[in-house]
Write a protein that holds these residues in place. Structure first.
Motif, PDB file in Angstrom:
ATOM      1  N   ARG A  71       0.728  -1.482   0.041  1.00 51.45           N
ATOM      2  CA  ARG A  71       0.167  -0.185  -0.233  1.00 51.45           C
ATOM      3  C   ARG A  71       1.244   1.028  -0.050  1.00 51.45           C
ATOM      4  O   ARG A  71       0.338   2.842  -1.004  1.00 51.45           O
ATOM      5  CB  ARG A  71      -0.924   0.034   1.109  1.00 51.45           C
ATOM      6  N   LYS A  72       2.121   1.399   0.379  1.00 51.53           N
ATOM      7  CA  LYS A  72       2.662   2.929   1.314  1.00 51.53           C
ATOM      8  C   LYS A  72       3.831   2.817  -1.045  1.00 51.53           C
ATOM      9  O   LYS A  72       3.498   4.112  -1.039  1.00 51.53           O
ATOM     10  CB  LYS A  72       3.135   2.678   1.789  1.00 51.53           C
ATOM     11  N   PRO A  73       3.877   1.630  -1.155  1.00 52.43           N
ATOM     12  CA  PRO A  73       4.851   2.762  -2.770  1.00 52.43           C
ATOM     13  C   PRO A  73       4.105   3.816  -3.677  1.00 52.43           C
ATOM     14  O   PRO A  73       4.026   4.833  -4.051  1.00 52.43           O
ATOM     15  CB  PRO A  73       5.249   1.563  -3.054  1.00 52.43           C
ATOM     16  N   PRO A  74       2.820   3.091  -3.809  1.00 54.87           N
ATOM     17  CA  PRO A  74       1.999   3.782  -4.499  1.00 54.87           C
ATOM     18  C   PRO A  74       1.666   5.649  -3.966  1.00 54.87           C
ATOM     19  O   PRO A  74       1.353   6.235  -4.650  1.00 54.87           O
ATOM     20  CB  PRO A  74       0.597   3.450  -4.512  1.00 54.87           C
ATOM     21  N   LEU A  75       1.204   6.003  -2.437  1.00 54.44           N
ATOM     22  CA  LEU A  75       0.915   6.543  -1.987  1.00 54.44           C
ATOM     23  C   LEU A  75       2.250   7.521  -2.021  1.00 54.44           C
ATOM     24  O   LEU A  75       2.344   8.354  -2.439  1.00 54.44           O
ATOM     25  CB  LEU A  75       0.596   6.313  -0.313  1.00 54.44           C
ATOM     26  N   TYR A  76       3.683   7.246  -2.042  1.00 54.56           N
ATOM     27  CA  TYR A  76       4.586   7.855  -1.814  1.00 54.56           C
ATOM     28  C   TYR A  76       4.548   8.955  -3.507  1.00 54.56           C
ATOM     29  O   TYR A  76       5.212   9.442  -3.660  1.00 54.56           O
ATOM     30  CB  TYR A  76       5.870   7.013  -1.900  1.00 54.56           C
ATOM     31  N   ALA A  77       4.699   7.970  -4.383  1.00 59.25           N
ATOM     32  CA  ALA A  77       4.613   8.107  -6.462  1.00 59.25           C
ATOM     33  C   ALA A  77       3.624   9.858  -6.088  1.00 59.25           C
ATOM     34  O   ALA A  77       3.776  10.476  -6.505  1.00 59.25           O
ATOM     35  CB  ALA A  77       4.006   6.825  -6.565  1.00 59.25           C
ATOM     36  N   GLY A  78       2.361   8.811  -4.974  1.00 53.76           N
ATOM     37  CA  GLY A  78       1.491   9.996  -5.238  1.00 53.76           C
ATOM     38  C   GLY A  78       1.428  10.881  -4.893  1.00 53.76           C
ATOM     39  O   GLY A  78       1.589  11.722  -5.265  1.00 53.76           O
ATOM     40  N   ILE A  79       2.306  11.836  -3.385  1.00 53.28           N
ATOM     41  CA  ILE A  79       2.806  12.309  -3.248  1.00 53.28           C
ATOM     42  C   ILE A  79       3.498  13.331  -4.539  1.00 53.28           C
ATOM     43  O   ILE A  79       3.217  14.794  -3.903  1.00 53.28           O
ATOM     44  CB  ILE A  79       3.141  12.633  -1.618  1.00 53.28           C
ATOM     45  N   ALA A 110      -5.275  10.840  -6.769  1.00 48.14           N
ATOM     46  CA  ALA A 110      -5.869   9.885  -6.608  1.00 48.14           C
ATOM     47  C   ALA A 110      -5.333   8.742  -5.800  1.00 48.14           C
ATOM     48  O   ALA A 110      -6.610   7.992  -5.488  1.00 48.14           O
ATOM     49  CB  ALA A 110      -5.873   9.574  -8.101  1.00 48.14           C
ATOM     50  N   ALA A 111      -4.312   9.083  -5.812  1.00 48.18           N
ATOM     51  CA  ALA A 111      -3.020   7.385  -4.567  1.00 48.18           C
ATOM     52  C   ALA A 111      -3.973   8.175  -3.067  1.00 48.18           C
ATOM     53  O   ALA A 111      -3.825   6.540  -2.650  1.00 48.18           O
ATOM     54  CB  ALA A 111      -2.142   7.982  -4.936  1.00 48.18           C
ATOM     55  N   PHE A 112      -4.524   9.017  -3.348  1.00 46.23           N
ATOM     56  CA  PHE A 112      -4.663   9.274  -1.810  1.00 46.23           C
ATOM     57  C   PHE A 112      -6.124   8.301  -1.254  1.00 46.23           C
ATOM     58  O   PHE A 112      -7.046   8.471  -0.336  1.00 46.23           O
ATOM     59  CB  PHE A 112      -5.217  10.972  -1.103  1.00 46.23           C
ATOM     60  N   MET A 113      -7.118   8.885  -2.132  1.00 48.16           N
ATOM     61  CA  MET A 113      -8.142   7.762  -2.352  1.00 48.16           C
ATOM     62  C   MET A 113      -8.558   6.532  -2.136  1.00 48.16           C
ATOM     63  O   MET A 113      -9.012   5.718  -1.412  1.00 48.16           O
ATOM     64  CB  MET A 113      -9.201   8.428  -4.358  1.00 48.16           C
ATOM     65  N   VAL A 114      -7.981   5.730  -3.230  1.00 53.24           N
ATOM     66  CA  VAL A 114      -7.450   4.398  -3.192  1.00 53.24           C
ATOM     67  C   VAL A 114      -7.193   3.866  -2.275  1.00 53.24           C
ATOM     68  O   VAL A 114      -7.189   2.939  -2.202  1.00 53.24           O
ATOM     69  CB  VAL A 114      -7.325   4.077  -5.128  1.00 53.24           C
ATOM     70  N   VAL A 115      -6.106   4.090  -2.413  1.00 53.19           N
ATOM     71  CA  VAL A 115      -5.240   3.366  -1.080  1.00 53.19           C
ATOM     72  C   VAL A 115      -5.846   3.016  -0.099  1.00 53.19           C
ATOM     73  O   VAL A 115      -5.971   2.151   0.794  1.00 53.19           O
ATOM     74  CB  VAL A 115      -4.189   3.985  -1.592  1.00 53.19           C
ATOM     75  N   PRO A 116      -6.431   4.043   0.389  1.00 54.01           N
ATOM     76  CA  PRO A 116      -6.912   4.269   2.158  1.00 54.01           C
ATOM     77  C   PRO A 116      -7.983   3.641   1.535  1.00 54.01           C
ATOM     78  O   PRO A 116      -7.781   2.670   3.033  1.00 54.01           O
ATOM     79  CB  PRO A 116      -7.022   5.812   2.055  1.00 54.01           C
TER      80      PRO A 116
END
Length: 398
Positions: A71-79, A110-116
């Motif tokens: 879950r965390k790598p996509p969030l880092y990229a999204g930020i 978009a990462a902040f919606m789908v990953v959480p």
């Protein structure tokens, strides 16, 4: 709320705030930005549509990625992507550059919606997941209630460009929060190596699941009503009703308060009466309030107090619908929670973006087109709630 839910609610809520902040913070400045960049109301609405469409389509990337890599790598990229978009917006010399920057922000946000949502599915299902989702939404509620006020304050002090600089700073804070306080929730043994064939098969399974689609679009039309309001409210409230940017921010906060206050009852009521019956009754209320408000507006009666009160009641009903629909749509798809979350989010965001784009030419600065379009969303949500309940009855009979 138990400590077991409090910490993840705070962390996921703060991460999820970034996307709504990217919308709500600059709403009071939209008329001023339109004047500064020599564009029209429709041009400014395009900056919102670009964000929503990019936000929606990018979820198709983050969901499978989150299932593959955790879950965390996509969030880092999204930020990081969101921060780049914020830089473009801050220095945009024209509305074209602003639209481009907003699209890049949407790609990252978009990462902040789908990953959480996938993280919530990793941790809980059923009513407890609804309770956590509602708690996350309570944290997110700071955005529609405080972000417009913060945006109007920043604009009054230093001009509209610093608003996007504040979003850049928020992305740095979210990066630190993710690194220090959010653990990985998808164990390596539960990750799925990316396969186009398997992803296509899983997407086909989801798109053929009428229950998943009904719940997804039920929440989607509810969210679309927000998008329509966001795209037009700044001009309606400030230019038609004559409110100041601060006055608009307060009116906007009142409308948002109804949604987030009721969303906190979605979990407890769902545990007591069942999530589907609660959602169905609330969808009927949402449809009733929006249609009634549109009808009186078409009759020529649309004072500011009635618009605010009517939308408050409609959004209070919607607060029971959206978190419940989100959770129910994922309940039967734990093995592909990331893909289900991203595909559902894409369908919802694209629905909202397309609706804003189609309705945009009809916006004339008065409340009528806005309220009629919101009523269309209310009717669609009500009809889909009946489909969901009918399918539930068939399943119970079987």
């Amino acid at each position: 709320m138990s400590d077991r839910l409090l910490r993840p609610a705070l962390v996921l809520g703060l991460l999820s705030c970034i996307g709504p902040f990217a919308i709500d913070l600059y709403l009071p400045a939209m008329p001023a930005i339109a004047q500064a960049l020599a564009t029209s109301e429709q041009g400014m609405q395009t900056t919102i549509t670009a964000y929503f469409l990019a936000f929606g389509l990018a979820q198709l990337i983050y969901g499978p990625w989150a299932d593959q890599a955790g879950r965390k790598p996509p969030l880092y990229a999204g930020i990081v992507v969101f921060a780049i978009g914020s830089l473009i917006c801050t220095f945009a010399p024209s509305v074209g550059w602003l639209i481009a920057g907003r699209a890049v922000q949407g790609l990252g946000g978009a990462a902040f919606m789908v990953v959480p949502r996938a993280i919530i599915r990793d941790m809980h299902t059923g009513p407890r997941a609804t309770q956590l989702m509602a708690a996350v939404m309570l944290v997110i509620s700071v955005s529609p209630m405080l972000a417009p006020l913060a945006g109007s304050g920043l604009m009054a002090l230093t001009g509209w460009r610093v608003i996007f600089g504040a979003l850049l700073a928020a992305s740095v804070v979210s990066l630190i929060t993710l690194a220090l306080f959010q653990p990985e929730t998808l164990a390596p043994e539960h990750r799925h190596p990316f396969s186009f064939a398997e992803t296509r098969a899983a997407a086909g399974k989801l798109l053929s699941d009428k229950g998943f689609l009904s719940l997804t679009f039920l929440g989607g039309f509810g969210m679309a009503s927000f998008f329509v309001f966001i795209a037009s409210a700044a001009f309606v409230y400030t230019e038609f009703f004559g409110l100041s940017p601060t006055g608009f921010s307060l009116a906007f906060a009142v409308n948002a308060l109804g949604f987030f206050a009721s969303s906190q009852l979605a979990g407890p009521l769902g545990m007591r009466f069942g999530p589907r019956p609660v959602m169905a009754v609330a969808a009927a209320g949402f449809g009733l309030f929006t249609v009634a408000l549109a009808a009186v507006a078409l009759a020529g009666f649309h004072p500011l107090w009635l618009v605010i009160a009517g939308l408050f009641c409609a959004n209070a009903c919607l607060g029971f619908v959206i978190p419940t629909a989100m959770v129910l749509a994922l309940d039967d798809h734990g093995e592909e929670a990331g893909l289900a979350s991203s595909l559902g989010g894409t369908l919802q965001m694209v629905t909202g973006g397309v609706l804003v784009a189609v309705a945009g030419p009809f916006f004339d600065g008065t409340p009528v087109p806005m309220l009629v379009t919101i009523a269309i969303c209310g009717v669609a949500a009500f009809l889909l709630s009946r489909v969901v309940m009918a399918r539930r009855g068939v399943a119970q009979g079987a």
